[in-house]
Design a protein around this motif. Sequence first.
Motif, PDB file in Angstrom:
ATOM      1  N   PHE A  69      -8.192  -1.030   0.669  1.00 56.99           N
ATOM      2  CA  PHE A  69      -6.783  -0.778   0.411  1.00 56.99           C
ATOM      3  C   PHE A  69      -6.488  -0.824  -1.087  1.00 56.99           C
ATOM      4  O   PHE A  69      -7.055  -1.632  -1.820  1.00 56.99           O
ATOM      5  CB  PHE A  69      -5.894  -1.810   1.120  1.00 56.99           C
ATOM      6  CG  PHE A  69      -6.062  -1.810   2.615  1.00 56.99           C
ATOM      7  CD1 PHE A  69      -5.372  -0.919   3.406  1.00 56.99           C
ATOM      8  CD2 PHE A  69      -6.931  -2.703   3.228  1.00 56.99           C
ATOM      9  CE1 PHE A  69      -5.522  -0.920   4.776  1.00 56.99           C
ATOM     10  CE2 PHE A  69      -7.089  -2.715   4.600  1.00 56.99           C
ATOM     11  CZ  PHE A  69      -6.385  -1.806   5.377  1.00 56.99           C
ATOM     12  N   TYR A 107      -3.385  -1.617  -3.547  1.00 60.41           N
ATOM     13  CA  TYR A 107      -2.069  -2.243  -3.560  1.00 60.41           C
ATOM     14  C   TYR A 107      -1.372  -1.913  -4.883  1.00 60.41           C
ATOM     15  O   TYR A 107      -1.983  -1.936  -5.951  1.00 60.41           O
ATOM     16  CB  TYR A 107      -2.194  -3.771  -3.425  1.00 60.41           C
ATOM     17  CG  TYR A 107      -2.773  -4.226  -2.111  1.00 60.41           C
ATOM     18  CD1 TYR A 107      -1.955  -4.527  -1.025  1.00 60.41           C
ATOM     19  CD2 TYR A 107      -4.151  -4.370  -1.954  1.00 60.41           C
ATOM     20  CE1 TYR A 107      -2.491  -4.955   0.176  1.00 60.41           C
ATOM     21  CE2 TYR A 107      -4.695  -4.794  -0.744  1.00 60.41           C
ATOM     22  CZ  TYR A 107      -3.855  -5.085   0.311  1.00 60.41           C
ATOM     23  OH  TYR A 107      -4.383  -5.512   1.509  1.00 60.41           O
ATOM     24  N   THR A 151       0.847  -1.190   0.000  1.00 58.08           N
ATOM     25  CA  THR A 151       0.000   0.000   0.000  1.00 58.08           C
ATOM     26  C   THR A 151       0.882   1.238   0.000  1.00 58.08           C
ATOM     27  O   THR A 151       2.089   1.166   0.227  1.00 58.08           O
ATOM     28  CB  THR A 151      -0.922   0.021   1.233  1.00 58.08           C
ATOM     29  OG1 THR A 151      -0.099   0.096   2.416  1.00 58.08           O
ATOM     30  CG2 THR A 151      -1.775  -1.242   1.293  1.00 58.08           C
ATOM     31  N   ARG A 211      -7.372  -2.327  -6.270  1.00 52.28           N
ATOM     32  CA  ARG A 211      -8.049  -1.995  -5.012  1.00 52.28           C
ATOM     33  C   ARG A 211      -8.787  -3.232  -4.509  1.00 52.28           C
ATOM     34  O   ARG A 211      -9.648  -3.778  -5.197  1.00 52.28           O
ATOM     35  CB  ARG A 211      -9.019  -0.840  -5.195  1.00 52.28           C
ATOM     36  CG  ARG A 211      -9.629  -0.358  -3.871  1.00 52.28           C
ATOM     37  CD  ARG A 211     -10.420   0.925  -4.054  1.00 52.28           C
ATOM     38  NE  ARG A 211     -10.965   1.399  -2.805  1.00 52.28           N
ATOM     39  CZ  ARG A 211     -10.312   2.147  -1.927  1.00 52.28           C
ATOM     40  NH1 ARG A 211      -9.061   2.492  -2.187  1.00 52.28           N
ATOM     41  NH2 ARG A 211     -10.869   2.552  -0.806  1.00 52.28           N
TER      42      ARG A 211
END
Length: 223
Positions: free
Chosen positions: A185, A187, A149, A181
């Motif tokens: 979060f 990534y 992240t 996503r």
Amino acid sequence: MLVNITVFIILAPLATWLFPVYVPPNTTATVHAVLPAGACNATGVLYIDKPVTIMCANPGLSPAAFSGYIAVEYRAPPPPPAPPPTVSPLIVVATGVAAAAGLSHLASNRRELLAAPVLPIVARIKRAAADDPARREILRVVEQMGAATMSQIAKATGKSWGAVQWHIYVLEREGKLKSIRIGAFTYYFIDPKKAAEVILSSVDPSALPPEDREKLDFLAAAG
């Protein structure tokens, strides 16, 4: 900022366990509570803007073991806009040469006179941008972690949130970095298959919605 608490406790009969989650003013927190359902008052993904307390209770007459984890991500305020780039002498020279070449083009109506003086300078500018050490470091961190992240990248590189966000934007635009996503979060990754393995190892697949599972399946197949 990401706080991850692994829970493994043995509660006495008729006992409770409390975990307070504090939220700074004007902030929203995302809580991933992977805890025994029915025994705890919060499971799954929660979006909170005020302090809450996660509680697990043992109403039985014998000790009970509770395990799982709680991940809390505090949303940082929007980063300030990236500072305007300073005009280097190289760019000033490029501008002057381009203007001169343009006058030559108007006078002679020959396109090669317009492009020829500028191409070597533009190539040097592009090489300088590609060799940016901050972006090389971000690519190295993401490749080493498999998927990360923005907060994890900022922590690993020691750079500010705003600087990391700007460099990631450039790297995505150049096609050197990709993003996905999953839940709350986002990534960032280079190798899709490695990213899918890392993300699946950090979440509970059964708790993901179908669309997120499909995204991870597609990511694993793309590798």
